[in-house]
Design a protein around this motif. Structure first.
Motif, mmCIF file in Angstrom:
data_model
loop_
_atom_site.group_PDB
_atom_site.id
_atom_site.type_symbol
_atom_site.label_atom_id
_atom_site.label_comp_id
_atom_site.label_asym_id
_atom_site.label_seq_id
_atom_site.Cartn_x
_atom_site.Cartn_y
_atom_site.Cartn_z
ATOM 1 N N VAL A 61 63.549 3.316 7.643
ATOM 2 C CA VAL A 61 63.800 4.717 7.369
ATOM 3 C C VAL A 61 62.470 5.416 7.147
ATOM 4 O O VAL A 61 61.646 4.958 6.363
ATOM 5 N N GLU A 89 67.075 15.759 5.584
ATOM 6 C CA GLU A 89 66.699 14.540 4.859
ATOM 7 C C GLU A 89 67.827 13.516 4.883
ATOM 8 O O GLU A 89 67.584 12.316 5.057
ATOM 9 N N THR A 109 67.800 9.660 6.523
ATOM 10 C CA THR A 109 67.959 8.502 5.638
ATOM 11 C C THR A 109 69.345 7.885 5.820
ATOM 12 O O THR A 109 69.504 6.926 6.566
ATOM 13 N N THR A 129 70.557 4.817 8.425
ATOM 14 C CA THR A 129 71.004 3.515 7.923
ATOM 15 C C THR A 129 72.480 3.272 8.196
ATOM 16 O O THR A 129 72.913 2.119 8.296
#
Length: 274
Positions: free
Chosen positions: A31, A57, A61, A65
């Motif tokens: 990340v 953001e 992130t 993931t």
């Protein structure tokens, strides 16, 4: 690997181009933070600029993931994805109701909702792990003009009716129109982000669009003068019968079932509060 079914008619496709789903199956990706927001982001998002930064953001992130955004897309999240989608708001009249079909990570629905608080947005997505992410984003950003709805577009005919349908990287134009146009109100429009393939896809789907109730269609550019590269959009206007005869039949059957059950006719879901 996600065992839920993909949108009807083809394999599951990611909202952010190649590699978006591969992150979910090849181990936990690295990340990296998103790039700094460009100056134009303040102009596009106004009072919701901070929320737009936070959304970007989250894409960089949790979106990576959880396999919703490809890691290679992070450096270009602002220009290729968030701003590229937000300028679609230029085409929307005030008070519009909008459904983002196959919303994925919320593109283009969330950027549009951020740029236009006066537009009521429904994020329609069939996969649970994606709707979970969308609900978390909507809750964290406090987007009162956004509703997350889990389901397939073809299941919503007669249950959901909106002024505008949007989609990005979901399916070829002809198939997308079959899913999206039946969700429109009479004289509504579909806005499909198609990039360089826009003209060819439109040319290949003209007969299908007419059969599905389309009366006018064209390729337009938005974001000119705002973005370095404008956004290419296929715009399809429908007449009195969105989706054609088959969709009208499904709507009539849905209305009859709702009447027998004492329910209400198709409408736009209420906005989600915090």
């Amino acid at each position: 690997m996600d065992t839920e079914s993909a949108p009807a008619g083809g394999p599951e496709t990611g909202p952010a181009g190649p590699g978006a789903e591969g992150a979910a199956t090849g181990g936990r990706p690295e990340v990296e933070p998103p790039p700094a927001p460009p100056a134009v982001a303040r102009e596009v998002f106004g009072e919701r600029y901070d929320a737009a930064v936070r959304y970007t953001e989250l894409l960089a992130t949790s979106g990576v993931t959880r396999g919703l955004i490809g890691p290679r897309e992070v450096p270009r999240l602002w220009d290729r994805h968030v701003l590229n989608c937000a300028v679609l708001a230029e085409l929307l009249p005030g008070g519009t109701t909008l459904c983002d079909v196959g919303s994925g990570a919320g593109l283009p629905g969330i950027p549009v909702a951020l740029a236009r608080p006066d537009v009521s947005v429904t994020l329609l997505e069939p996969l649970l792990r994606r709707t979970t992410f969308l609900e978390e984003v909507v809750r964290e950003l406090g987007l009162e003009n956004v509703t997350v709805l889990r389901g397939r577009a073809e299941e919503m005919v007669g249950k959901l009716a909106v002024d505008v349908v949007t989609a990005r990287a979901v399916a070829p134009m002809e198939r997308l129109a079959g899913w999206g146009l039946p969700l429109l109100r009479p004289h509504g429009q579909m806005l499909a982000l198609k990039g360089d393939s826009a003209e060819q896809e439109l040319a290949d789907s003209r007969a299908a669009l007419a059969k599905l109730g389309g009366v006018e269609w064209s390729v337009i550019s938005v974001g000119e003068g705002t973005l370095e590269t404008s956004t290419r959009v296929v715009q399809v206007q429908v007449g009195e019968s969105p989706g054609g005869v088959r969709a009208a039949t499904r709507r009539a059957k849905a209305a009859a079932r709702a009447g027998r059950a004492g329910g209400a006719p198709a409408r736009t879901p209420r906005r989600r509060g915090r």
